[in-house]
Design a protein around this motif. Structure first.
Motif, PDB file in Angstrom:
ATOM      1  N   TRP A   1       0.827  -1.211   0.000  1.00  0.00           N
ATOM      2  CA  TRP A   1       0.000   0.000   0.000  1.00  0.00           C
ATOM      3  C   TRP A   1       0.861   1.261   0.000  1.00  0.00           C
ATOM      4  O   TRP A   1       0.773   2.086  -0.886  1.00  0.00           O
ATOM      5  CB  TRP A   1      -0.954  -0.016   1.199  1.00  0.00           C
ATOM      6  N   TYR A   2       1.694   1.449   0.998  1.00  0.00           N
ATOM      7  CA  TYR A   2       2.572   2.620   0.991  1.00  0.00           C
ATOM      8  C   TYR A   2       3.847   2.296   1.760  1.00  0.00           C
ATOM      9  O   TYR A   2       3.892   1.349   2.545  1.00  0.00           O
ATOM     10  CB  TYR A   2       1.895   3.851   1.595  1.00  0.00           C
TER      11      TYR A   2
ATOM     12  N   GLY B   1       6.257   0.355   6.300  1.00  0.00           N
ATOM     13  CA  GLY B   1       5.044   0.702   5.572  1.00  0.00           C
ATOM     14  C   GLY B   1       3.959  -0.307   5.828  1.00  0.00           C
ATOM     15  O   GLY B   1       4.017  -1.073   6.796  1.00  0.00           O
TER      16      GLY B   1
ATOM     17  N   GLN C   1      -2.821   5.695  -5.396  1.00  0.00           N
ATOM     18  CA  GLN C   1      -1.442   5.709  -4.925  1.00  0.00           C
ATOM     19  C   GLN C   1      -0.837   7.105  -5.114  1.00  0.00           C
ATOM     20  O   GLN C   1      -0.126   7.610  -4.235  1.00  0.00           O
ATOM     21  CB  GLN C   1      -0.613   4.683  -5.686  1.00  0.00           C
TER      22      GLN C   1
ATOM     23  N   ALA D   1       0.329   9.377  -1.944  1.00  0.00           N
ATOM     24  CA  ALA D   1       1.725   9.802  -1.840  1.00  0.00           C
ATOM     25  C   ALA D   1       1.838  11.311  -1.711  1.00  0.00           C
ATOM     26  O   ALA D   1       2.631  11.826  -0.899  1.00  0.00           O
ATOM     27  CB  ALA D   1       2.504   9.312  -3.060  1.00  0.00           C
TER      28      ALA D   1
ATOM     29  N   TYR E   1       4.141   9.885   1.407  1.00  0.00           N
ATOM     30  CA  TYR E   1       4.615   8.506   1.415  1.00  0.00           C
ATOM     31  C   TYR E   1       5.305   8.202   0.086  1.00  0.00           C
ATOM     32  O   TYR E   1       5.164   8.922  -0.896  1.00  0.00           O
ATOM     33  CB  TYR E   1       3.445   7.520   1.552  1.00  0.00           C
TER      34      TYR E   1
ATOM     35  N   PRO F   1       5.006   5.821  -2.995  1.00  0.00           N
ATOM     36  CA  PRO F   1       3.987   4.932  -3.571  1.00  0.00           C
ATOM     37  C   PRO F   1       4.513   3.518  -3.726  1.00  0.00           C
ATOM     38  O   PRO F   1       5.723   3.274  -3.665  1.00  0.00           O
ATOM     39  CB  PRO F   1       3.667   5.581  -4.921  1.00  0.00           C
ATOM     40  N   ASN F   2       3.615   2.575  -3.946  1.00  0.00           N
ATOM     41  CA  ASN F   2       3.988   1.158  -3.892  1.00  0.00           C
ATOM     42  C   ASN F   2       4.747   0.646  -5.105  1.00  0.00           C
ATOM     43  O   ASN F   2       5.224  -0.484  -5.102  1.00  0.00           O
ATOM     44  CB  ASN F   2       2.749   0.289  -3.649  1.00  0.00           C
TER      45      ASN F   2
END
Length: 417
Positions: A142-143, A304, A332, A336, A341, A343-344
């Protein structure tokens, strides 16, 4: 533990029916409520409101019901939910927690969705690998968040350092130049084992390895010992305590005094620093932890969250679609930018360009790793033998012997119970 329900209106009841998969035969329509557990402060209210409103508008027979949970004690609560009949349909869990939950065979296997719909080959390894158990994907990344180097631009300028170092050799040279005249070149506590992990990974080692289905501590391998040797050299360019971690005292508060050139921390530490010393606003810079060569940042521990779906989820098919949306490019990108964050996916790093701190974090995340993917890893951290091992080496004990003893304790902790 008491849940904190979302203050804003998360549940929007819709009247239109879903067609196709998931509709109860004979009724032609069905309203589904997907229950979601998220961790406190993982997302902002405005992000969740945007996602909920948009998702329910696009899927008018789905209601999203979100409850926030505290990290403290969450393990027991998730385990109980996986074993019971009234648990949520989607749960946010720490990326390194997936293995312990998957061990109970209580999670949905999401391998098909990860390959067919979510582009798993582009996921950050530090999020994807912990969610994959024996070749099956149970946790959907997810993050991410990981450590970077936060530095004082004024102290760098005073030392004649015009740009951040790009590799280890340049980094050590900069630390040496900075570490004089009452300035600490870097403040690095003696028991910051997450940072040590990155140096060990850079050398090709690991904290523990799976040998024929049995996990063994690996701090005593030549690669791991090289990582510890580099840590010891770096730590010598400051006055960080050899027998404490980065929270004792909090390193951000030490940095805020203005006589520390660098710390290794997640970018959010900058907020703490600036609050403690407003005079440092505008003077903080960020760069990825340097690697052994200029074209590759150093490996870092990736923290995360992953998203899991319990096998006993009442709305499994609807939950899968919600997870696909949360893990997809649109949300995402929004997450972010809203929460700063990573992103994945490595391919989404560009969505946070222009944010110096987050961009530095994303550069490191591309080489991110996680703790060994053993269901028993939490047992290691309960009485973490890595910390006293680090202190022993920094205080002059023979590294190989100390590493061997720590590795034996890790092996014992990872043995199946």
């Amino acid at each position: 533990m008491t849940n904190r329900s979302l203050a804003l209106s998360v549940v929007l009841v819709s009247a239109l029916a879903l067609s196709g998969c998931g509709v109860i035969p004979g009724t032609g329509s069905e309203t589904r409520t997907v229950s979601i557990w998220l961790m406190k402060d993982s997302v902002s209210d405005d992000f969740l409101e945007r996602f909920t409103t948009a998702y329910e508008n696009d899927n008018p027979s789905v209601n999203l019901e979100v409850t926030f949970q505290e990290w403290t004690g969450i393990g027991k609560k998730v385990t109980a939910a996986l074993e019971g009949e009234d648990g949520p349909d989607i749960i946010e869990v720490g990326n390194t927690q997936v293995a312990q939950y998957a061990e109970s065979n209580a999670l949905m296997d999401l391998t098909l969705e990860s390959v067919r719909d979510l582009g798993n080959e582009q996921w950050l390894p530090g999020l994807a690998e912990p969610g994959s158990i024996n070749g099956s994907q149970y946790g959907i990344p997810w993050y991410a968040a990981n450590r970077v180097v936060i530095y004082n631009k004024q102290l760098f300028a005073d030392a004649g350092i015009k740009q951040p170092p790009k590799n280890r050799a340049q980094w050590l040279s900069a630390c040496e130049r900075l570490n004089r005249g009452g300035v600490q070149g870097i403040y690095l506590s003696g028991q910051d084992w997450y940072t040590l992990s990155g140096f060990i990974w850079d050398e090709g080692g690991d904290l523990a390895v799976d040998s024929g289905g049995e996990w063994r501590g690996a701090l005593d391998t030549p690669a791991a010992l090289r990582g510890m040797a580099f840590y010891k050299t770096l730590q010598s360019y400051g006055e960080g305590p050899k027998n404490a971690d980065e929270q004792t005292p909090p390193q951000a508060e030490v940095f805020a005094k203005g006589d520390v050139a660098q710390i290794i921390a997640v970018p959010s530490a900058a907020t703490v620093i600036e609050k403690a010393n407003p005079e440092l606003k505008g003077l903080l810079g960020f760069f990825p932890v340097p690697g052994k060569s200029a074209n590759r940042p150093g490996a870092v521990f990736t923290g995360g969250s992953d998203l899991i779906i319990p096998e006993n989820a009442r709305e499994r098919s609807a939950a899968i679609e919600v997870v696909k949306a949360l893990a997809g490019e649109q949300w995402q990108t929004d997450l972010a930018r809203t929460m700063h964050y990573v992103p994945n996916k490595t391919t989404l790093a560009g969505v946070i360009e222009g944010e110096e701190s987050t961009a530095a974090m994303a550069a490191g995340a591309a080489r991110g790793r996680a703790t060994p993917n053993s269901p028993q890893w939490a047992e290691v951290e309960l009485d973490n033998p890595i910390k006293p091992y680090m202190t022993a080496v920094l205080q002059g004990r023979e590294p190989a012997r100390a590493a061997r003893q720590a590795s034996e304790r890790i092996t014992a902790a990872l043995a199946p119970h």
